[in-house]
Every structure is written in C-alpha cells, then in structure tokens.
Design an enzyme around this catalytic site. Sequence first.
Site, mmCIF file in Angstrom:
data_model
loop_
_atom_site.group_PDB
_atom_site.id
_atom_site.type_symbol
_atom_site.label_atom_id
_atom_site.label_comp_id
_atom_site.label_asym_id
_atom_site.label_seq_id
_atom_site.Cartn_x
_atom_site.Cartn_y
_atom_site.Cartn_z
ATOM 1 N N LYS A 95 3.647 -0.023 1.704
ATOM 2 C CA LYS A 95 2.457 0.081 2.554
ATOM 3 C C LYS A 95 1.266 -0.491 1.791
ATOM 4 O O LYS A 95 1.122 -0.273 0.587
ATOM 5 C CB LYS A 95 2.232 1.548 2.911
ATOM 6 N N SER A 170 -0.153 6.407 10.013
ATOM 7 C CA SER A 170 -0.642 5.094 9.642
ATOM 8 C C SER A 170 0.381 4.212 8.944
ATOM 9 O O SER A 170 0.113 3.038 8.691
ATOM 10 C CB SER A 170 -1.859 5.254 8.717
ATOM 11 N N SER A 194 1.341 10.627 8.644
ATOM 12 C CA SER A 194 1.398 9.163 8.656
ATOM 13 C C SER A 194 2.750 8.571 8.319
ATOM 14 O O SER A 194 3.003 7.403 8.604
ATOM 15 C CB SER A 194 0.351 8.593 7.690
#
Length: 470
Positions: A95, A170, A194
């Site tokens: 990420k 996210s 997330s």
Amino acid sequence: MSAPRLLAGPLPGRDPVFGRGIAELRASMAAGRLSAMDLVRAYLARIAAHDQAGPALNAVIALNGRALAEAAERDAQRQRGAALGPLHGMPILLKDNIDAAGMPATAGSLALAGRRPRRDADIVHRLREAGAIVLGKTTLHELACGITNVSSLSGRTRNAYDAARVPGGSSGGSAVAVASSFAAATIGTDTSGSIRIPAAFNQVWGLRPTAGRYSNAGVVPLSPTLDTVGPMARSHADLEILWSVMAALDSQHDSSRGAHPGWRVGALDAFFGSASSEQEVSRHAQAVLACWEADGAHIQPVALALEDARLTAANVTGYEFRDALARCLREAGLSVRSLTDILDGGYPHPEVAPLLRERDALRDPDGSGRLAVLARAQTLRDEVLAAMEHGQLDLLAYPSVRGAPVLLGEAQRGGNGLLAAVTGLPALSVPVGFTKSGIPVGLELLGRADSERLLLQAAQRFEIGGSVAV
C-alpha cells in the site's frame, strides 16, 4: 444468481501465477520450473493487461523499476545455495502509505507526489529479509481517510468483481491487486477497518493485528494509536506465511491456546444488520455460522451496547491525524508542511476534502478531548473482554461489512471495523462467498490480544470446510 467472476482472469496461453499460492510457487521454484524473474515478468504482464487496460481496475499506483534486478539477485542466491527465507523470490505489492526505499510513498495525495523515502519501513525490511521482492505500490483512499478508495493522485479503484462498484478502503488497491493475482500477496494498513472492509468486498483474507504487535515506523500516519500494518492474501495458507514473517512469531508472544476440538464463538448481535439493505448479508453470515456449528463449534449470541455512535465516540483518529501528518510532512522536507497547506493548495480529491477540513478544524489544546476518547475506548475493551470471559468464548464473529459495496461515487456505510480498532484487539476478515444476489460477504473474527494464531486456526475450516457454498 451465480457468484460474480473476477474481472482479471487468466491471460491467454500460459499464465504461471494466476490463482497460485505462495507454497505452490515456492515448490515450482525449488524444482527449477520457475524463477523469481519469471514471477516478476508474469505479474507485470497481468498488471499491464488488467490494471489500466482491460477492466481498468486501477489498483497499482507505481511499479518498482528495480523489481527484475531484485529478482535476479534472488535467483543468484538460490543458485549459490544461500539461506532462503519463506518469501524468497515472492513479488509483493505494498500500500502506498508504506515506505520502500527509492520508491514513491504518497498516501494517494497529490500533495505528497514528490515524497521519496530513503529507508524501508520496518515491516518492509522484515519482508525483504524473508526474501520478498517489492514489485510496486497499490492505490488507497487519499491519506487513508475513507473506505471507497478514491484519491487525487490515482482517481478511483474498481472492485475486482464488479467494475461499477467500490473496492472498499482504504487498502482497496491491495485487496483488488491480490484478488487479481497482481502479486503473490499484498500488504495493507488498517486504522478503523481499512484492511477488513476491502478484504470482504474482494473476497480475500485480511488480518488486522493486535495494536502495537510490531513497529509502524515508515508508515504515513493516520492515527498513531490505531494504525496497524497487516497482510492480505488469496488463501489462508498464504496469510499464515505472511503473518509468520511479519510478526516474527515465537511461543512467548503468541497467546493462542492450540487446536480446539470445538470452538466457542460469540455471534455479536449488534453487528448483524437489521436494515432492509443489510438483512441479506446478515442471513448469509448466520448461515455460515450455522455450518460451523454443524461441524462442532458452539455458537452463542452476545449482546453488547455497540451502537455506531458509541463506537465513533471512541475513535481517537480525529484528535491525532492533523499533528501526526504534520510531523511526517516536516520529516519528508516537502513544500506542504501541514494539513492546512494541503487544503489551501487545493490538493485533495473533492470527495475527501470535507473530512480533511473537519479534521483540520478540530482543536484540543489541553489534550482532554483525546484522553476522554481513549477512556471510552478502554471501557469498550473491558466490556468486550468481560463478555468473552463470561461466556468462555474463544472469539467473536460478525459480518465484516453489513451491506454491499456501493456504486462508484457513492458514500459507503455499514462497516463493523471500529470495534477491533478502538479496543486494540486482533481481527481477521474471512472471505465466505457471495449472497444469492451477488453481494460479497466477509466474516470477521475478533479475539483477545495476541491471539492472531488462534484466529487463523479457527478460520482454517472456512477454506477446507466449503462453507462458502452457503
């Protein structure tokens, strides 16, 4: 209705990585049928065919220009008979709020587009020591401040099964990428759901570890109290391998109590949605639990006062984000030095800006507001652990998300991720298939502190037991 299919299917001809697990890939490498360079090329081919082309999933924000060179080094080490770690030669995507030396680490914000950290995040260093290759970075909801995965830098990411719907966030890019076989596995971060929300929406495994289980150094912060880094994978076996590496497991730091002949599971009543839009997911999750009970588990209802408003009032993120981000920006030497600078510069995506303005405006000069939130969070933790002790429960279970992924551009509701976040307890989202109308469902398992291995043991039956066919 049949279950939706992955949008990023196997490439025509030989596709040596589609749907294959880490152990299978390692065996092929050990037998000389595949090399690390073969893996990197195969994953890059899949990204080229499906990420910006084809279904245009938009899950990858940057590629590592040294990935093939790193793979060549891994192959040379194998040929020399050097000690091989459990991830030797495995391409991993990170990420893009996690630092990898020489690569961007932008947290999805145009304001951070020039950020190039010189050092690996601590967790990336650990992955590399185990032999992993950093293939690139995945998209995320801007500054990790949301769950639909939209940002000023990368735009919108699409669900791996339905291009018209959000992937969750996210860590949405990480979930879509691993579901689509863009890497052997991916790494996400979780502050209030997330990892687990996109894991459920894209039918992959996602683990939020116990708060403080390992260092978050080198991660763009959202809430230092709640931020965690966690693994995402296509299979239970792959997640176990990743977790063992990330946590450097040892018997002294793992409180799981060994294999259980019959699990004692509390079904958390408050998290099974009652709204009409949530009932289909709840019925599916309850049917999955009924299958587990038929296999010998003891399932009992648990009633706790866990209204959304109460959980939100225990979320400290708003009191920590602005100052934590400012420290990160100053260390990076960027022209923007604060959240105010980012907003004044007009950088944020329009869907993200209102929340950022709200957080920028929050003031807590004497720290009393933050302390009050933390006290509420501690009360929740105490109640959860007391309920587990009273019922002699191994873990709690409930849907990771109560409803369906919304259409692109809509607001997402219905996540159950805050409980694990504010209590600091570990939680695992297990993919348990689709409802009859095609809604993806994740079953979240929550345990006591440092019980990640126990959660993985409990979840193993969902991969081998076929409960996804409910």
